[in-house]
Scaffold this motif. Sequence first.
Motif, PDB file in Angstrom:
ATOM      1  N   VAL A 260      -3.053 -53.589  48.746  1.00 18.71           N
ATOM      2  CA  VAL A 260      -2.743 -52.102  49.486  1.00 18.71           C
ATOM      3  C   VAL A 260      -1.286 -52.778  50.090  1.00 18.71           C
ATOM      4  O   VAL A 260      -1.218 -51.368  50.528  1.00 18.71           O
ATOM      5  CB  VAL A 260      -4.002 -51.997  50.194  1.00 18.71           C
ATOM      6  CG1 VAL A 260      -4.688 -50.617  49.548  1.00 18.71           C
ATOM      7  CG2 VAL A 260      -3.996 -52.954  51.232  1.00 18.71           C
ATOM      8  N   GLY A 261      -1.187 -53.471  50.760  1.00 17.23           N
ATOM      9  CA  GLY A 261      -0.322 -54.164  51.411  1.00 17.23           C
ATOM     10  C   GLY A 261      -0.923 -54.098  53.717  1.00 17.23           C
ATOM     11  O   GLY A 261      -0.280 -54.072  54.270  1.00 17.23           O
ATOM     12  N   LYS A 262      -1.610 -54.877  53.508  1.00 21.53           N
ATOM     13  CA  LYS A 262      -2.411 -55.721  54.683  1.00 21.53           C
ATOM     14  C   LYS A 262      -1.661 -56.416  55.494  1.00 21.53           C
ATOM     15  O   LYS A 262      -0.999 -56.398  56.594  1.00 21.53           O
ATOM     16  CB  LYS A 262      -4.076 -55.736  54.653  1.00 21.53           C
ATOM     17  CG  LYS A 262      -5.211 -54.504  53.962  1.00 21.53           C
ATOM     18  CD  LYS A 262      -6.346 -55.902  54.010  1.00 21.53           C
ATOM     19  CE  LYS A 262      -6.561 -57.191  52.831  1.00 21.53           C
ATOM     20  NZ  LYS A 262      -6.465 -56.706  51.617  1.00 21.53           N
TER      21      LYS A 262
ATOM     22  N   VAL B  88      -7.255 -50.472  55.708  1.00 22.44           N
ATOM     23  CA  VAL B  88      -6.102 -49.911  55.095  1.00 22.44           C
ATOM     24  C   VAL B  88      -6.209 -49.822  53.731  1.00 22.44           C
ATOM     25  O   VAL B  88      -6.808 -49.821  52.315  1.00 22.44           O
ATOM     26  CB  VAL B  88      -4.679 -51.455  54.991  1.00 22.44           C
ATOM     27  CG1 VAL B  88      -3.705 -51.042  54.434  1.00 22.44           C
ATOM     28  CG2 VAL B  88      -5.062 -51.605  56.547  1.00 22.44           C
ATOM     29  N   LEU B  89      -5.828 -48.103  53.328  1.00 23.97           N
ATOM     30  CA  LEU B  89      -5.821 -47.531  51.941  1.00 23.97           C
ATOM     31  C   LEU B  89      -4.041 -46.849  51.402  1.00 23.97           C
ATOM     32  O   LEU B  89      -3.528 -46.743  52.867  1.00 23.97           O
ATOM     33  CB  LEU B  89      -6.735 -46.373  52.418  1.00 23.97           C
ATOM     34  CG  LEU B  89      -7.332 -46.868  52.464  1.00 23.97           C
ATOM     35  CD1 LEU B  89      -8.709 -44.830  52.792  1.00 23.97           C
ATOM     36  CD2 LEU B  89      -8.689 -47.155  51.216  1.00 23.97           C
ATOM     37  N   SER B  90      -3.905 -47.415  50.143  1.00 23.26           N
ATOM     38  CA  SER B  90      -2.842 -47.015  49.337  1.00 23.26           C
ATOM     39  C   SER B  90      -2.549 -45.179  48.657  1.00 23.26           C
ATOM     40  O   SER B  90      -3.271 -44.927  48.532  1.00 23.26           O
ATOM     41  CB  SER B  90      -2.815 -48.059  48.053  1.00 23.26           C
ATOM     42  OG  SER B  90      -0.866 -47.263  47.633  1.00 23.26           O
TER      43      SER B  90
ATOM     44  N   VAL C 253     -15.654 -49.105  61.084  1.00 18.30           N
ATOM     45  CA  VAL C 253     -14.531 -49.096  61.086  1.00 18.30           C
ATOM     46  C   VAL C 253     -14.218 -47.357  62.034  1.00 18.30           C
ATOM     47  O   VAL C 253     -14.303 -46.489  62.268  1.00 18.30           O
ATOM     48  CB  VAL C 253     -14.276 -48.035  59.235  1.00 18.30           C
ATOM     49  CG1 VAL C 253     -12.629 -48.039  59.172  1.00 18.30           C
ATOM     50  CG2 VAL C 253     -14.448 -48.818  58.532  1.00 18.30           C
ATOM     51  N   LYS C 254     -12.887 -47.894  62.485  1.00 16.35           N
ATOM     52  CA  LYS C 254     -12.010 -47.533  63.781  1.00 16.35           C
ATOM     53  C   LYS C 254     -11.213 -46.472  63.225  1.00 16.35           C
ATOM     54  O   LYS C 254     -11.022 -45.202  63.527  1.00 16.35           O
ATOM     55  CB  LYS C 254     -11.911 -48.781  64.862  1.00 16.35           C
ATOM     56  CG  LYS C 254     -12.876 -48.988  65.521  1.00 16.35           C
ATOM     57  CD  LYS C 254     -13.965 -48.157  66.277  1.00 16.35           C
ATOM     58  CE  LYS C 254     -15.233 -49.301  66.828  1.00 16.35           C
ATOM     59  NZ  LYS C 254     -15.743 -48.552  67.745  1.00 16.35           N
ATOM     60  N   GLN C 255     -10.095 -46.612  62.641  1.00 18.40           N
ATOM     61  CA  GLN C 255      -8.908 -45.971  61.888  1.00 18.40           C
ATOM     62  C   GLN C 255      -8.527 -46.436  60.582  1.00 18.40           C
ATOM     63  O   GLN C 255      -8.830 -47.546  60.101  1.00 18.40           O
ATOM     64  CB  GLN C 255      -7.927 -46.288  63.301  1.00 18.40           C
ATOM     65  CG  GLN C 255      -7.915 -45.938  64.413  1.00 18.40           C
ATOM     66  CD  GLN C 255      -6.961 -46.777  65.752  1.00 18.40           C
ATOM     67  OE1 GLN C 255      -6.512 -45.920  64.625  1.00 18.40           O
ATOM     68  NE2 GLN C 255      -7.497 -47.055  66.854  1.00 18.40           N
ATOM     69  N   VAL C 256      -7.892 -45.700  59.792  1.00 15.54           N
ATOM     70  CA  VAL C 256      -7.217 -45.663  58.853  1.00 15.54           C
ATOM     71  C   VAL C 256      -5.620 -45.999  58.969  1.00 15.54           C
ATOM     72  O   VAL C 256      -5.137 -45.658  59.384  1.00 15.54           O
ATOM     73  CB  VAL C 256      -7.641 -44.554  57.770  1.00 15.54           C
ATOM     74  CG1 VAL C 256      -7.195 -45.139  56.336  1.00 15.54           C
ATOM     75  CG2 VAL C 256      -9.122 -44.444  57.767  1.00 15.54           C
ATOM     76  N   ILE C 257      -5.837 -47.026  58.069  1.00 24.41           N
ATOM     77  CA  ILE C 257      -3.480 -47.187  58.068  1.00 24.41           C
ATOM     78  C   ILE C 257      -3.741 -46.574  56.013  1.00 24.41           C
ATOM     79  O   ILE C 257      -4.123 -47.085  55.862  1.00 24.41           O
ATOM     80  CB  ILE C 257      -2.939 -48.274  58.417  1.00 24.41           C
ATOM     81  CG1 ILE C 257      -3.877 -48.287  59.818  1.00 24.41           C
ATOM     82  CG2 ILE C 257      -1.279 -48.465  57.793  1.00 24.41           C
ATOM     83  CD1 ILE C 257      -2.808 -50.318  60.271  1.00 24.41           C
ATOM     84  N   PHE C 258      -2.303 -46.054  56.053  1.00 23.90           N
ATOM     85  CA  PHE C 258      -2.582 -45.433  54.533  1.00 23.90           C
ATOM     86  C   PHE C 258      -1.142 -45.716  54.761  1.00 23.90           C
ATOM     87  O   PHE C 258       0.238 -45.814  54.847  1.00 23.90           O
ATOM     88  CB  PHE C 258      -1.947 -43.763  54.833  1.00 23.90           C
ATOM     89  CG  PHE C 258      -3.602 -43.223  54.809  1.00 23.90           C
ATOM     90  CD1 PHE C 258      -4.077 -43.479  53.546  1.00 23.90           C
ATOM     91  CD2 PHE C 258      -3.852 -43.062  55.751  1.00 23.90           C
ATOM     92  CE1 PHE C 258      -4.900 -42.587  53.316  1.00 23.90           C
ATOM     93  CE2 PHE C 258      -4.779 -42.142  55.945  1.00 23.90           C
ATOM     94  CZ  PHE C 258      -5.832 -42.018  54.610  1.00 23.90           C
TER      95      PHE C 258
ATOM     96  N   GLY D 284       7.992 -48.013  54.195  1.00 25.84           N
ATOM     97  CA  GLY D 284       8.505 -49.632  53.082  1.00 25.84           C
ATOM     98  C   GLY D 284       8.268 -50.808  53.782  1.00 25.84           C
ATOM     99  O   GLY D 284       7.399 -50.919  53.912  1.00 25.84           O
ATOM    100  N   GLN D 285       9.185 -51.610  52.673  1.00 25.64           N
ATOM    101  CA  GLN D 285       8.362 -52.730  53.254  1.00 25.64           C
ATOM    102  C   GLN D 285       9.397 -53.641  54.191  1.00 25.64           C
ATOM    103  O   GLN D 285       8.945 -54.800  54.410  1.00 25.64           O
ATOM    104  CB  GLN D 285       8.138 -53.690  51.995  1.00 25.64           C
ATOM    105  CG  GLN D 285       7.836 -53.285  50.817  1.00 25.64           C
ATOM    106  CD  GLN D 285       8.200 -54.008  49.197  1.00 25.64           C
ATOM    107  OE1 GLN D 285       9.459 -54.325  49.327  1.00 25.64           O
ATOM    108  NE2 GLN D 285       7.252 -54.117  48.230  1.00 25.64           N
ATOM    109  N   ASN D 286      10.090 -53.404  54.868  1.00 28.13           N
ATOM    110  CA  ASN D 286      10.983 -53.662  55.426  1.00 28.13           C
ATOM    111  C   ASN D 286      10.247 -53.195  56.944  1.00 28.13           C
ATOM    112  O   ASN D 286       9.741 -53.151  57.660  1.00 28.13           O
ATOM    113  CB  ASN D 286      12.408 -52.745  56.164  1.00 28.13           C
ATOM    114  CG  ASN D 286      13.326 -52.353  55.320  1.00 28.13           C
ATOM    115  OD1 ASN D 286      13.940 -53.192  54.811  1.00 28.13           O
ATOM    116  ND2 ASN D 286      13.597 -51.468  55.216  1.00 28.13           N
ATOM    117  N   VAL D 287      10.559 -55.506  57.540  1.00 27.08           N
ATOM    118  CA  VAL D 287       9.659 -55.565  58.806  1.00 27.08           C
ATOM    119  C   VAL D 287      10.469 -55.610  59.990  1.00 27.08           C
ATOM    120  O   VAL D 287      11.360 -55.782  59.709  1.00 27.08           O
ATOM    121  CB  VAL D 287       9.271 -56.998  58.919  1.00 27.08           C
ATOM    122  CG1 VAL D 287       8.587 -57.182  59.924  1.00 27.08           C
ATOM    123  CG2 VAL D 287       7.820 -56.926  57.701  1.00 27.08           C
ATOM    124  N   PRO D 288      10.654 -55.254  61.085  1.00 31.87           N
ATOM    125  CA  PRO D 288       8.954 -54.141  61.490  1.00 31.87           C
ATOM    126  C   PRO D 288       9.505 -52.665  61.483  1.00 31.87           C
ATOM    127  O   PRO D 288       8.418 -52.056  62.170  1.00 31.87           O
ATOM    128  CB  PRO D 288       8.965 -54.488  63.060  1.00 31.87           C
ATOM    129  CG  PRO D 288      10.310 -54.877  63.451  1.00 31.87           C
ATOM    130  CD  PRO D 288      11.104 -55.142  62.982  1.00 31.87           C
TER     131      PRO D 288
END
Length: 449
Positions: free
Chosen positions: A268-270, A371-373, A393-398, A427-431
């Motif tokens: 999922v991209g953690k 973390v969910l996709s 669980v406190k919060q969800v990241i999509f 996207g994949q660009n950090v940050p």
Amino acid sequence: MRVKRYIVDSMPEALDKIRADLGKDAVILNSKPVKTGGMFGMFGKMRIEVIAAVDEKASENEKTQGSSMSRQMDATTRPQAGTYTAKQAYRNAAVPQPMKTESAVAVQEREPSPDVVSLEPKRDFTTREAAPANAVNERPKQPEPPIQTSRKVENQTGTTGTDELASEVRGMRQMFQKLLVHDLSQQLPEAFQVIRTRLLDQGVTEEVTAEILKKLMEKTDAAHQWQVEEARDACREIITGMLAANAQTSVRLERSVQYAFFFGPTGVGKTTTIAKMAANSMLKEKRRIGFITADTYRMAAVEQLKTYANILNVPMEVVFQPKEMVTAMERLSDCDLIFVDTAGRNFRNDEYVQGIRELVEQGTNSVNYLVLSLTSKYTDMKAIIQNFSDVPVKQVIFTKADETQSFGTMLNVSEEMKLALSYITTGQNVPDDIVVATPTLVSSMVVGD
């Protein structure tokens, strides 16, 4: 056992013959009208065919008990199922009866079940035509065999009754929601139909869609002519309010937070999400950052996070078991904020979920991110959330918002699973490719601009 067949003109005649031949203990097994005589089936005479039988052994036993005992038992004993007394057969002579194939002994031995109760009231037949005074096996006040029903049915509504009722209520509620969405959709204003189509295309569940349409209809009276843009704006406002009800006061990591745990299914991209949030915390908030990874199952997972650690020039620790977390935390004690990357494995594995819980319990002043996709189906998301229910669980990241055009699952998770949204990665660009999942942003993504 003696069985005899009689062809008679009337039932009184049959009773006399049965009494004379078989005695007073005889029972009539069957009676029906038959046509006798004539030619070629015509000019025949209607008569009655009667089949009677007597158990000679039972008759002898009854004689030894005396006439008084016999009358007492007749008053307290119900008629046995499948048999007819002589007088009952006389009353029912006009109704054709099917031929019985079982023996009279089997008929007499078959007793009614003790768990049955009669629902038919007693009827008095004393006003009918009376048989001779010494009729065979006569019981003037005995009722006909009652209609029987099982008493056990009444005892099947025990502790399961409440659960069944609650399940039925939930089912009725879901049915109502679906009727509102489907059966009544053609009766909605055209602007509402456009909104409904948009929400369903975005993957919003039928129940949540029905709730939004209900709130739209409550905003104005029925005479109001809705325009599409006006309905879209009102829908965004409703969704924003629904998301705000489950939102956190502050999404960003507060200064008091020392540990941020990230967990979820594989792929999922953690790790990339951790790098984005760590870079923002270090570059924008000037915080000392550290990394801990427990993802030792996936190939090159440690090397991936180590690459980000080298780019940001931050320390990193690797743990293989939950008990090693304390040592890793002590080594990074000079860091303001530590990001913990957990292994991405099959969320249906109970051992893996238990390991995540043990890791999370090691941290104090921490926040947990699931973390969910967005490319996953909502049914799979629900299963993931339910399997991680033991983990606080406190919060969800999509993640992967750039790889899909359907964003309704974010609304479903917030409204049905009652979880707060935190970030969305684009996207994949950090940050750069990460934004805060504000209610206004999510509602715009679901409804459209």
